[in-house]
Design an enzyme around this catalytic site. Structure first.
Site, PDB file in Angstrom:
ATOM      1  N   HIS A  20      -2.666   7.245  10.179  1.00 23.10           N
ATOM      2  CA  HIS A  20      -3.826   6.604   9.764  1.00 23.10           C
ATOM      3  C   HIS A  20      -3.524   6.168   8.235  1.00 23.10           C
ATOM      4  O   HIS A  20      -3.144   7.308   7.575  1.00 23.10           O
ATOM      5  CB  HIS A  20      -5.298   7.247   9.601  1.00 23.10           C
ATOM      6  CG  HIS A  20      -6.314   6.466   9.244  1.00 23.10           C
ATOM      7  ND1 HIS A  20      -7.229   7.171   8.355  1.00 23.10           N
ATOM      8  CD2 HIS A  20      -6.599   5.105   9.067  1.00 23.10           C
ATOM      9  CE1 HIS A  20      -8.292   6.332   8.280  1.00 23.10           C
ATOM     10  NE2 HIS A  20      -7.958   5.314   8.816  1.00 23.10           N
ATOM     11  N   ASP A  28       9.537 -12.556   6.813  1.00 21.40           N
ATOM     12  CA  ASP A  28      10.331 -13.432   7.406  1.00 21.40           C
ATOM     13  C   ASP A  28      11.863 -13.128   6.922  1.00 21.40           C
ATOM     14  O   ASP A  28      12.066 -12.062   6.408  1.00 21.40           O
ATOM     15  CB  ASP A  28       9.849 -14.949   6.204  1.00 21.40           C
ATOM     16  CG  ASP A  28       9.951 -14.852   4.858  1.00 21.40           C
ATOM     17  OD1 ASP A  28      10.827 -14.146   4.368  1.00 21.40           O
ATOM     18  OD2 ASP A  28       9.178 -15.395   4.136  1.00 21.40           O
ATOM     19  N   HIS A 106       2.894 -12.824  -4.860  1.00 24.40           N
ATOM     20  CA  HIS A 106       4.024 -12.568  -4.167  1.00 24.40           C
ATOM     21  C   HIS A 106       4.841 -11.439  -4.801  1.00 24.40           C
ATOM     22  O   HIS A 106       5.436 -10.726  -4.058  1.00 24.40           O
ATOM     23  CB  HIS A 106       4.741 -13.950  -3.752  1.00 24.40           C
ATOM     24  CG  HIS A 106       6.001 -13.698  -3.108  1.00 24.40           C
ATOM     25  ND1 HIS A 106       6.129 -13.082  -1.707  1.00 24.40           N
ATOM     26  CD2 HIS A 106       7.375 -13.831  -3.282  1.00 24.40           C
ATOM     27  CE1 HIS A 106       7.062 -13.143  -1.189  1.00 24.40           C
ATOM     28  NE2 HIS A 106       8.077 -13.418  -1.990  1.00 24.40           N
ATOM     29  N   TYR A 128       6.923 -17.491   2.584  1.00 26.66           N
ATOM     30  CA  TYR A 128       5.780 -16.438   2.393  1.00 26.66           C
ATOM     31  C   TYR A 128       5.211 -16.130   3.803  1.00 26.66           C
ATOM     32  O   TYR A 128       4.103 -15.300   3.817  1.00 26.66           O
ATOM     33  CB  TYR A 128       4.779 -17.105   1.711  1.00 26.66           C
ATOM     34  CG  TYR A 128       5.150 -17.400   0.095  1.00 26.66           C
ATOM     35  CD1 TYR A 128       5.558 -16.387  -0.940  1.00 26.66           C
ATOM     36  CD2 TYR A 128       5.564 -18.680   0.012  1.00 26.66           C
ATOM     37  CE1 TYR A 128       6.099 -16.837  -1.986  1.00 26.66           C
ATOM     38  CE2 TYR A 128       6.041 -19.149  -1.230  1.00 26.66           C
ATOM     39  CZ  TYR A 128       6.101 -18.177  -2.299  1.00 26.66           C
ATOM     40  OH  TYR A 128       6.677 -18.635  -3.504  1.00 26.66           O
ATOM     41  N   ASN A 130       4.715 -13.488   5.667  1.00 29.02           N
ATOM     42  CA  ASN A 130       5.074 -11.976   5.383  1.00 29.02           C
ATOM     43  C   ASN A 130       3.599 -11.380   5.410  1.00 29.02           C
ATOM     44  O   ASN A 130       2.636 -11.895   5.170  1.00 29.02           O
ATOM     45  CB  ASN A 130       5.437 -11.526   4.048  1.00 29.02           C
ATOM     46  CG  ASN A 130       6.875 -12.458   3.921  1.00 29.02           C
ATOM     47  OD1 ASN A 130       7.729 -12.215   4.483  1.00 29.02           O
ATOM     48  ND2 ASN A 130       6.830 -13.049   2.699  1.00 29.02           N
TER      49      ASN A 130
END
Length: 139
Positions: A20, A28, A106, A128, A130
């Site tokens: 958990h 990418d 980012h 991006y 991801n």
């Protein structure tokens, strides 16, 4: 042989050992992978496997409760961002659980990947593309 969709042994092991709130990153082909985080490299060639294919399989195999995405993903690659949101909405409908979605810059996203138990590198070549999944529980 396994009956579930995930056949990759390293990914199967990863999912089986998640607890958990553990975090895993699906990225990418260009995201830097911190040297101390386990890399599971699926990239075969440009676009294979795709980011969304990988997300889809991981969602079928593991329970998540939170998602972290870079702000730039929505701005720079809106089609892929929307496809991710559709996968997440489908997951919510199938599990009856609401997913928490957090957006970071980012740069902050890349720093956050250091907390991941593993980073799964796809062949995706979309900027991006991801996501960080925070694992939940099935009960």
């Amino acid at each position: 042989m396994k009956k579930s969709p995930l056949l990759h042994s390293d990914l199967s092991y990863l999912v089986a050992t998640l607890g958990h709130t553990d975090e895993i990153t699906i990225c990418d082909a260009g995201l830097p992978v911190p040297s101390l985080v386990k890399r599971i490299d699926l990239a075969l060639t440009h676009g294979v496997p795709s980011f969304i294919q990988t997300v889809d399989v991981l969602l079928k195999e593991s329970q998540i409760e939170g998602v972290i995405i870079a702000n730039e993903f929505e701005q720079v690659s809106p089609v892929h961002h929307q496809a991710l949101l559709e996968c997440l909405k489908s997951e919510e409908l199938q599990t009856g659980k609401t997913l928490s979605i957090t957006y970071l810059s980012h740069e902050d996203f890349k720093l956050r990947t250091h907390q991941s138990k593993a980073i799964i590198r796809t062949g995706e070549c979309t900027p991006y593309a991801n996501v960080i999944f925070q694992t939940g529980v099935t009960f």
